[in-house]
Design an enzyme around this catalytic site. Structure first.
Site, PDB file in Angstrom:
ATOM      1  N   HIS A   1     -29.715  52.943 -17.225  1.00 31.87           N
ATOM      2  CA  HIS A   1     -29.734  51.501 -17.060  1.00 31.87           C
ATOM      3  C   HIS A   1     -29.621  51.177 -15.576  1.00 31.87           C
ATOM      4  O   HIS A   1     -29.375  52.052 -14.747  1.00 31.87           O
ATOM      5  CB  HIS A   1     -28.607  50.825 -17.857  1.00 31.87           C
ATOM      6  CG  HIS A   1     -27.228  51.257 -17.469  1.00 31.87           C
ATOM      7  ND1 HIS A   1     -26.486  52.149 -18.208  1.00 31.87           N
ATOM      8  CD2 HIS A   1     -26.455  50.943 -16.401  1.00 31.87           C
ATOM      9  CE1 HIS A   1     -25.324  52.355 -17.625  1.00 31.87           C
ATOM     10  NE2 HIS A   1     -25.280  51.625 -16.514  1.00 31.87           N
ATOM     11  N   ALA A   2     -29.821  49.919 -15.268  1.00 38.10           N
ATOM     12  CA  ALA A   2     -29.588  49.406 -13.923  1.00 38.10           C
ATOM     13  C   ALA A   2     -28.676  48.191 -14.040  1.00 38.10           C
ATOM     14  O   ALA A   2     -28.471  47.650 -15.137  1.00 38.10           O
ATOM     15  CB  ALA A   2     -30.906  49.030 -13.248  1.00 38.10           C
TER      16      ALA A   2
END
Length: 253
Positions: A167-168
């Site tokens: 994820h970011a």
């Protein structure tokens, strides 16, 4: 219950995205398999139990996948190994990530920071003090670590086949130190990628906001400490690579 998709039987307990492309004679050999969106699996590939295939990955023909695969990775062989990466939209092979060699920086004074060429990501080489009583690594906040943490979490007891991260963050920054054992960190800004093997407590990776982060190839004894600049905010996460790329384009507009 067993479902059949393009001549590939999907075991109960597995999660397969609708956009996955299967070649003929693909075998999903066990439960708990997760295959994310836009994955390509070529003919006669075998996917082992509890394996996660990251978004946009490509499993080439005849590969036997026993470990989880990072997003956009190209894997090949028996057992399958990462041999390259696809570009962001999966239409062609993209540039392979640079693997950062920590030994290339042994001559630098500590503490020091090394730009990784992926957004504002940096490798931090921290002070290490040795004497007959043992070893000590230290970093001062905020002078030698990039932010004052609002929280921390520790990742441990990870089966080596598992992928973490994926994820970011829109705003949160993170600082990763592997206190024991080792793991590999893949950093991606939507254009450039690099990989760092964290295997010592006097080395850290700064992962700023808007960097897609993946951690994988954990050793059985790995203990990964992560400092975060913000408290937990579910809305701050970009959990699919497509959403990450869309947010990059939105910020450019």
């Amino acid at each position: 219950m067993i479902e059949k998709i393009q001549d590939c039987f999907i075991p109960e307990g597995s999660i397969i995205a609708e956009s996955v492309t299967f070649g003929p004679r693909v075998v999903l050999a066990g439960e708990g398999i997760i295959i994310r969106s836009n994955v390509r699996i070529d003919a006669a590939a075998v996917i082992g139990a509890d394996v996660t295939i990251g978004q946009g990955a490509w499993v080439q023909a005849g590969s036997v996948v026993l470990r989880s695969v990072p997003p956009n990775a190209i894997v090949q062989g028996n057992p399958a190994q990462v041999v390259g990466y696809r570009d962001g939209d999966g239409t062609q092979r993209g540039p392979d990530p640079k693997h950062v060699d920590i030994h290339a920086f042994n001559h630098l004074p500590r503490p020091t920071r090394v730009n990784l060429g992926v957004g504002m990501s940096k490798l931090f080489l921290m002070r290490r003090i040795l004497d007959v009583r043992g070893a000590l690594s230290v970093g001062e906040l905020p002078n030698e670590v990039p932010f004052v943490p609002a929280r921390y979490f520790v990742v441990f007891d990870v089966p080596s086949m598992e992928i973490r991260g994926e994820h970011a963050h829109k705003h949160c920054q993170q600082f990763l130190i592997c206190l024991h054992g080792s793991c590999r960190v893949l950093l991606d800004d939507g254009k450039n990628r690099c990989e760092v093997t964290l295997d010592r407590p006097d080395m850290g990776v700064f992962m700023p906001e808007m960097i897609w982060g993946t951690q994988y190839r954990y050793s059985p004894d790995a203990v990964l400490l992560v400092f975060a600049s913000r408290t937990y905010e579910p809305e701050d996460y970009l959990r699919t690579y497509d959403d990450f790329l869309k947010e990059i384009e939105r910020r450019k507009a």
